[in-house]
Write a protein that holds these residues in place. Structure first.
Motif, PDB file in Angstrom:
ATOM      1  N   UNK A  12       0.831  -1.206   0.000  1.00 56.85           N
ATOM      2  CA  UNK A  12       0.000   0.000   0.000  1.00 56.85           C
ATOM      3  C   UNK A  12       0.866   1.258   0.000  1.00 56.85           C
ATOM      4  N   UNK A  13       2.046   1.191   0.593  1.00 58.28           N
ATOM      5  CA  UNK A  13       2.960   2.338   0.524  1.00 58.28           C
ATOM      6  C   UNK A  13       3.377   2.578  -0.924  1.00 58.28           C
ATOM      7  N   UNK A  15       1.531   1.821  -3.378  1.00 58.48           N
ATOM      8  CA  UNK A  15       0.303   2.355  -3.979  1.00 58.48           C
ATOM      9  C   UNK A  15       0.150   3.840  -3.755  1.00 58.48           C
ATOM     10  N   UNK A  16       0.485   4.325  -2.553  1.00 63.15           N
ATOM     11  CA  UNK A  16       0.306   5.757  -2.359  1.00 63.15           C
ATOM     12  C   UNK A  16       1.355   6.560  -3.119  1.00 63.15           C
ATOM     13  N   UNK A  17       2.529   5.985  -3.331  1.00 62.28           N
ATOM     14  CA  UNK A  17       3.527   6.664  -4.167  1.00 62.28           C
ATOM     15  C   UNK A  17       3.050   6.742  -5.613  1.00 62.28           C
ATOM     16  N   UNK A  18       2.460   5.661  -6.113  1.00 63.82           N
ATOM     17  CA  UNK A  18       1.947   5.658  -7.476  1.00 63.82           C
ATOM     18  C   UNK A  18       0.805   6.665  -7.624  1.00 63.82           C
ATOM     19  N   UNK A  19      -0.109   6.691  -6.665  1.00 64.18           N
ATOM     20  CA  UNK A  19      -1.226   7.638  -6.727  1.00 64.18           C
ATOM     21  C   UNK A  19      -0.727   9.068  -6.703  1.00 64.18           C
ATOM     22  N   UNK A  20       0.291   9.331  -5.920  1.00 65.58           N
ATOM     23  CA  UNK A  20       0.862  10.674  -5.867  1.00 65.58           C
ATOM     24  C   UNK A  20       1.451  11.065  -7.226  1.00 65.58           C
ATOM     25  N   UNK A  21       2.157  10.139  -7.855  1.00 69.37           N
ATOM     26  CA  UNK A  21       2.703  10.401  -9.191  1.00 69.37           C
ATOM     27  C   UNK A  21       1.621  10.627 -10.223  1.00 69.37           C
ATOM     28  N   UNK A  22       0.555   9.822 -10.167  1.00 69.24           N
ATOM     29  CA  UNK A  22      -0.553   9.979 -11.113  1.00 69.24           C
ATOM     30  C   UNK A  22      -1.312  11.279 -10.864  1.00 69.24           C
ATOM     31  N   UNK A  23      -1.478  11.658  -9.609  1.00 70.63           N
ATOM     32  CA  UNK A  23      -2.158  12.914  -9.282  1.00 70.63           C
ATOM     33  C   UNK A  23      -1.388  14.097  -9.856  1.00 70.63           C
ATOM     34  N   UNK A  42      -2.465   5.617   1.920  1.00 69.57           N
ATOM     35  CA  UNK A  42      -1.659   6.103   3.035  1.00 69.57           C
ATOM     36  C   UNK A  42      -2.221   5.599   4.359  1.00 69.57           C
ATOM     37  N   UNK A  43      -3.531   5.741   4.527  1.00 68.95           N
ATOM     38  CA  UNK A  43      -4.162   5.275   5.763  1.00 68.95           C
ATOM     39  C   UNK A  43      -3.969   3.774   5.944  1.00 68.95           C
ATOM     40  N   UNK A  44      -4.284   2.990   4.912  1.00 72.40           N
ATOM     41  CA  UNK A  44      -4.180   1.535   5.022  1.00 72.40           C
ATOM     42  C   UNK A  44      -2.738   1.095   5.266  1.00 72.40           C
ATOM     43  N   UNK A  45      -1.801   1.740   4.606  1.00 70.89           N
ATOM     44  CA  UNK A  45      -0.403   1.389   4.783  1.00 70.89           C
ATOM     45  C   UNK A  45       0.046   1.596   6.227  1.00 70.89           C
ATOM     46  N   UNK A  46      -0.266   2.746   6.773  1.00 69.43           N
ATOM     47  CA  UNK A  46       0.154   3.030   8.150  1.00 69.43           C
ATOM     48  C   UNK A  46      -0.621   2.210   9.168  1.00 69.43           C
ATOM     49  N   UNK A  65      10.296  -3.464  11.589  1.00 64.08           N
ATOM     50  CA  UNK A  65       9.068  -3.283  10.816  1.00 64.08           C
ATOM     51  C   UNK A  65       9.152  -2.045   9.934  1.00 64.08           C
ATOM     52  N   UNK A  66       9.629  -0.945  10.504  1.00 65.22           N
ATOM     53  CA  UNK A  66       9.694   0.291   9.727  1.00 65.22           C
ATOM     54  C   UNK A  66      10.677   0.165   8.569  1.00 65.22           C
ATOM     55  N   UNK A  67      11.816  -0.461   8.811  1.00 63.36           N
ATOM     56  CA  UNK A  67      12.811  -0.641   7.748  1.00 63.36           C
ATOM     57  C   UNK A  67      12.265  -1.530   6.627  1.00 63.36           C
ATOM     58  N   UNK A  68      11.591  -2.611   6.988  1.00 62.51           N
ATOM     59  CA  UNK A  68      11.012  -3.506   5.979  1.00 62.51           C
ATOM     60  C   UNK A  68       9.904  -2.788   5.223  1.00 62.51           C
ATOM     61  N   UNK A  69       9.029  -2.094   5.951  1.00 70.18           N
ATOM     62  CA  UNK A  69       7.904  -1.364   5.348  1.00 70.18           C
ATOM     63  C   UNK A  69       8.393  -0.330   4.348  1.00 70.18           C
ATOM     64  N   UNK A  70       9.369   0.486   4.741  1.00 72.46           N
ATOM     65  CA  UNK A  70       9.888   1.501   3.826  1.00 72.46           C
ATOM     66  C   UNK A  70      10.686   0.870   2.687  1.00 72.46           C
ATOM     67  N   UNK A  71      11.362  -0.252   2.969  1.00 71.22           N
ATOM     68  CA  UNK A  71      12.098  -0.937   1.906  1.00 71.22           C
ATOM     69  C   UNK A  71      11.177  -1.452   0.819  1.00 71.22           C
ATOM     70  N   UNK A  72      10.068  -2.053   1.228  1.00 72.73           N
ATOM     71  CA  UNK A  72       9.084  -2.529   0.246  1.00 72.73           C
ATOM     72  C   UNK A  72       8.544  -1.346  -0.553  1.00 72.73           C
ATOM     73  N   UNK A  73       8.220  -0.268   0.153  1.00 74.07           N
ATOM     74  CA  UNK A  73       7.711   0.917  -0.527  1.00 74.07           C
ATOM     75  C   UNK A  73       8.728   1.531  -1.475  1.00 74.07           C
ATOM     76  N   UNK A  74       9.989   1.581  -1.054  1.00 70.85           N
ATOM     77  CA  UNK A  74      11.029   2.183  -1.892  1.00 70.85           C
ATOM     78  C   UNK A  74      11.279   1.357  -3.154  1.00 70.85           C
ATOM     79  N   UNK A  75      11.430   0.059  -2.993  1.00 68.62           N
ATOM     80  CA  UNK A  75      11.653  -0.802  -4.162  1.00 68.62           C
ATOM     81  C   UNK A  75      10.418  -0.780  -5.062  1.00 68.62           C
ATOM     82  N   UNK A  76       9.236  -0.817  -4.454  1.00 66.49           N
ATOM     83  CA  UNK A  76       8.005  -0.737  -5.245  1.00 66.49           C
ATOM     84  C   UNK A  76       7.909   0.563  -6.008  1.00 66.49           C
ATOM     85  N   UNK A  77       8.309   1.672  -5.388  1.00 66.43           N
ATOM     86  CA  UNK A  77       8.266   2.973  -6.063  1.00 66.43           C
ATOM     87  C   UNK A  77       9.260   3.017  -7.225  1.00 66.43           C
TER      88      UNK A  77
END
Length: 112
Positions: A12-13, A15-23, A42-46, A65-77
């Motif tokens: 979902x992190x 996803x919010x990066x993608x939505x921000x880019x599309x917006x 953003x809400x669901x991710x957090x 948890x935070x490192x893994x969460x941001x890592x998934x988001x960063x690689x996904x972005x």
């Protein structure tokens, strides 16, 4: 179960990066759609990050948890940038994304 919630939260992190880019690329009502997707993601991710660190049984330490969460988001972005936003897929971008994935896996392995 906590790791599954954390992985979904990381997606979902992305996803919010993608939505921000599309917006940023759109105007009018379509832009509002992407902003709504950004807010929901953003809400669901957090929320899922919170659940992963607080559910009983075997909660994940916040640092891990935070490192893994941001890592998934960063690689996904990075992947979203390459495949959706036509950003360059240079050797170094791919190399450092792979080292980030290796680090996330390493944190998972060494966490209780």
């Amino acid at each position: 179960m906590n790791w599954i919630l954390l992985i979904i939260g990381g997606l979902f992190e992305t996803g919010f990066a993608m939505c921000l880019g599309k917006a940023q690329e759109t105007t009018g009502k379509e832009s509002y759609f992407w902003w709504a997707g950004f807010a929901a993601s953003l809400f669901l991710s957090m929320f899922l990050l919170y659940k992963a660190i607080s559910l009983g049984g075997n909660p994940i330490p916040i640092g891990t948890a935070y490192a893994v969460w941001t890592g998934i988001g960063a690689v996904g972005a990075v992947l979203m940038g390459i495949f959706i936003f036509n950003e360059p897929a240079t050797f170094w971008r791919i190399f450092f994304a792979l080292t980030l994935i290796a680090s996330v896996i390493g944190l998972k392995v060494v966490s209780n």
